[in-house]
Design an enzyme around this catalytic site. Structure first.
Site, short mmCIF file in Angstrom:
data_model
loop_
_atom_site.label_atom_id
_atom_site.label_comp_id
_atom_site.label_asym_id
_atom_site.label_seq_id
_atom_site.Cartn_x
_atom_site.Cartn_y
_atom_site.Cartn_z
N LYS A 79 -21.76 14.14 13.72
CA LYS A 79 -20.67 14.77 12.99
C LYS A 79 -19.62 15.39 13.92
O LYS A 79 -18.43 15.43 13.61
CB LYS A 79 -21.23 15.83 12.04
CG LYS A 79 -22.01 15.24 10.85
CD LYS A 79 -21.17 14.27 10.05
CE LYS A 79 -21.82 13.92 8.71
NZ LYS A 79 -21.01 12.96 7.93
N TYR A 122 -27.81 14.53 13.86
CA TYR A 122 -26.78 14.65 12.82
C TYR A 122 -25.61 15.48 13.32
O TYR A 122 -24.44 15.12 13.13
CB TYR A 122 -27.42 15.27 11.58
CG TYR A 122 -26.51 15.50 10.40
CD1 TYR A 122 -26.13 14.44 9.59
CD2 TYR A 122 -26.06 16.78 10.08
CE1 TYR A 122 -25.30 14.65 8.50
CE2 TYR A 122 -25.25 17.00 8.99
CZ TYR A 122 -24.87 15.93 8.20
OH TYR A 122 -24.05 16.14 7.12
#
Length: 304
Positions: A177, A173
Site C-alpha cells: 500500500k 500489505y
C-alpha cells in the site's frame, strides 16, 4: 442543485468489484450515469480461486436499475489479463475514461513468521495489480492524446492507512500500500501531459480484509442508524474523483471514513542542518536529536 449524473456517459473500470468497497464503487458509478466494467477474479480472501464470482451479480444489479455494465474476470496482476481488461472497456463501450484500482488480498502475519509466498502474493495483487491495468490504460490514453483526442481521464488508486502509517502484523500489505502511494504521485507527474489525473484513497470501511482485524469497531449498528463503516460511504469521493469536475486535482491522497474526508499531507521536507562538509559520525548524535526535537512526532503505527 447537485448533479446526480456527475459521470454521465463516462466509461469506468472498477477492479475487485464483486463485493465490498469495489461493489459499492461500481454501483455508485452506475448511479452517476457511468458505463461500468465490473472486474473480479472471484477469489477467496487469500487469493485462491472461488467457484463463482460476485461480479455477475453486480452487473445484474446495475442493469436492473437501468444502467450499463459488463463483467470481466481477468486477473489484474497478470500482464495480459490487465491488457484484456482495458480492451474489454474499449471494445464494449467504445473507450475508457476512468480506472479504479481496488482489487486486493491479505495474508496477515508478523514479519518474523511471514513466508516468501505470502509476501509475493500480496505484493503482486496489490502493487502489480495496480501498475498493470494503469500501464495499459495509460498507453491507450497516450495514443488518444497523440491522435489529437485529448483525454479527460482519471485513475483512482487504493492505498490504506496501513501503507501510510504501518500496521503490526501486516508488513506485506503495508509495503504494498505504501508502494501504491508512491506509484500514484509518480504517475500523476508523468501522465499529466496526456490529460490523465491520478489520485488515491485510503479508505476505512467494513470489508473482507478488515472484518477479522477490526471486527468490533467495524460492526454495523443494530439500531438502523448511520453505518459509519459501510463500504458505500467511501464511493462518493471516488465517483467525484472520476468525474470531469475533479480535473484540477492530481497526485493527492484522500483518507475516507464514514462522512469524513481528510487530505493526507504525505512526506515533506522537515527541519535540516547543513554542516557544509562531511559529518563525523560522533557529531551526528546531538545534531539528529536537535532535528527530532524540531520535528512533528510520527503518527503511531496501527496495532502498536
Amino acid at each position: 442543485m447537485t448533479d446526480n449524473k456527475i459521470c454521465d456517459g463516462r466509461v469506468v473500470i472498477v477492479t475487485g468489484a464483486g463485493q465490498g468497497i469495489g461493489r459499492a464503487h461500481a454501483l455508485a458509478f452506475a448511479a452517476a450515469g457511468a458505463k461500468v466494467v465490473v472486474n473480479d477474479l472471484g477469489a477467496e480472501l487469500d487469493g485462491t480461486p472461488k467457484p463463482d464470482s460476485g461480479a455477475a451479480k453486480v452487473v445484474e444489479e446495475i442493469r436492473a436499475a437501468g444502467g450499463e455494465a459488463v463483467v470481466n474476470g481477468d486477473d489484474v496482476s497478470d500482464w495480459e489479463g490487465a491488457r484484456r481488461l482495458v480492451a474489454t472497456a474499449i471494445e464494449t463501450f467504445g473507450g475508457l475514461d476512468v480506472l479504479v484500482n481496488n482489487a486486493g488480498i491479505v495474508r496477515d502475519r508478523m514479519l518474523v513468521n511471514l513466508g516468501e509466498d505470502e509476501w509475493d502474493a500480496v505484493i503482486k495483487v496489490h502493487l502489480k495489480g495496480h501498475f498493470a491495468p494503469m500501464r495499459h490504460a495509460a498507453e491507450y490514453w497516450r495514443n488518444e492524446s497523440k491522435a489529437g483526442r485529448q483525454p479527460d481521464a482519471r485513475v483512482i488508486n487504493t492505498s490504506s492507512g496501513a501503507g501510510l502509517l504501518g500496521s503490526v502484523g501486516q508488513g506485506n500489505y503495508s509495503a504494498a500500500k505504501a508502494g501504491i502511494a508512491g506509484l500514484t504521485i509518480t504517475a500523476a507527474a508523468e501522465f499529466a501531459r496526456y490529460g490523465i489525473t491520478v489520485n488515491a484513497i485510503a479508505p476505512a470501511a467494513r470489508t473482507r480484509m478488515t472484518e477479522t482485524v477490526f471486527a468490533e469497531t467495524m460492526a454495523a449498528p443494530e439500531d438502523g442508524g448511520f453505518d459509519a463503516m459501510a463500504p458505500e460511504n467511501v464511493s462518493p469521493v471516488v465517483v467525484w474523483l472520476g468525474s470531469a469536475d475533479s480535473a484540477a486535482v492530481t497526485g493527492r491522497m484522500f483518507e475516507v471514513e464514514a462522512g469524513k474526508v481528510t487530505i493526507v499531507d504525505g512526506h515533506r521536507h522537515g527541519a535540516s542542518v547543513d554542516r557544509g562538509a562531511r559529518w563525523n559520525p560522533a557529531d551526528l548524535g546531538p545534531a539528529v536529536r536537535d532535528l527530532l526535537a524540531k520535528s512533528v512526532t510520527p503518527e503511531p503505527v496501527y496495532g502498536a
